[in-house]
Design a protein around this motif. Structure first.
Motif, short mmCIF file in Angstrom:
data_model
loop_
_atom_site.label_atom_id
_atom_site.label_comp_id
_atom_site.label_asym_id
_atom_site.label_seq_id
_atom_site.Cartn_x
_atom_site.Cartn_y
_atom_site.Cartn_z
N LYS A 25 0.84 -1.21 0.00
CA LYS A 25 0.00 0.00 0.00
C LYS A 25 0.87 1.25 0.00
CE LYS A 25 -3.81 -1.73 2.79
NZ LYS A 25 -4.56 -1.47 4.02
N TYR A 27 3.94 1.57 -1.08
CA TYR A 27 4.58 1.67 -2.40
C TYR A 27 3.67 2.41 -3.38
CZ TYR A 27 6.21 0.20 -6.99
OH TYR A 27 6.61 0.19 -8.30
N LYS A 28 2.40 2.01 -3.38
CA LYS A 28 1.43 2.65 -4.30
C LYS A 28 1.28 4.12 -3.97
CE LYS A 28 -0.99 -1.63 -5.18
NZ LYS A 28 -2.11 -2.47 -4.85
N GLU A 29 1.27 4.47 -2.70
CA GLU A 29 1.14 5.87 -2.29
C GLU A 29 2.41 6.67 -2.63
OE1 GLU A 29 -1.54 7.61 -1.08
OE2 GLU A 29 -2.59 5.76 -1.59
N LYS A 32 2.52 7.21 -6.42
CA LYS A 32 1.21 7.52 -6.98
C LYS A 32 1.30 8.52 -8.12
CE LYS A 32 -3.32 8.20 -5.02
NZ LYS A 32 -4.02 8.48 -3.78
N THR A 33 2.11 9.54 -7.94
CA THR A 33 2.32 10.55 -8.97
C THR A 33 3.83 10.71 -9.17
OG1 THR A 33 2.45 12.44 -7.46
CG2 THR A 33 0.24 11.80 -8.23
N ASN A 39 4.42 13.08 -2.47
CA ASN A 39 3.84 11.79 -2.08
C ASN A 39 4.39 11.33 -0.73
OD1 ASN A 39 2.51 11.87 -4.52
ND2 ASN A 39 3.88 10.44 -5.52
N GLU A 73 5.15 2.89 -16.07
CA GLU A 73 3.86 3.51 -16.34
C GLU A 73 3.01 2.57 -17.16
OE1 GLU A 73 3.78 7.55 -17.51
OE2 GLU A 73 5.60 8.01 -16.41
#
Length: 74
Positions: A25, A27-29, A32-33, A39, A73
């Protein structure tokens, strides 16, 4: 490019599944951008209290001279 967290390595180190899920989780945050600093600053709550997430954040912030890999990406 980064693909994700190293599940095999984490399991070999006997990291508990709950921590692996939290790392996933985080890692995704974190990625995220494209704005990593923003971030990282937005991480809070359960992420900030986890020693593994803190270790990753410290690693990313430690050396500002070298760029960090970006996730692949889609």
């Amino acid at each position: 490019y980064l693909e994700g967290i190293n599940l095999i390595g984490l399991r070999r180190k006997n990291i508990p599944n709950k921590d692996i899920l939290l790392l996933s989780k985080a890692y995704k945050e974190i990625f995220k951008t494209k704005n990593l600093n923003e971030n990282l600053n937005k991480l809070n709550g359960e992420f900030k209290d986890n020693y593994l997430v803190n270790e990753i954040v410290h690693f990313i912030n430690k050396d500002k001279k070298r760029p960090i890999c970006r996730p692949k990406e889609n």
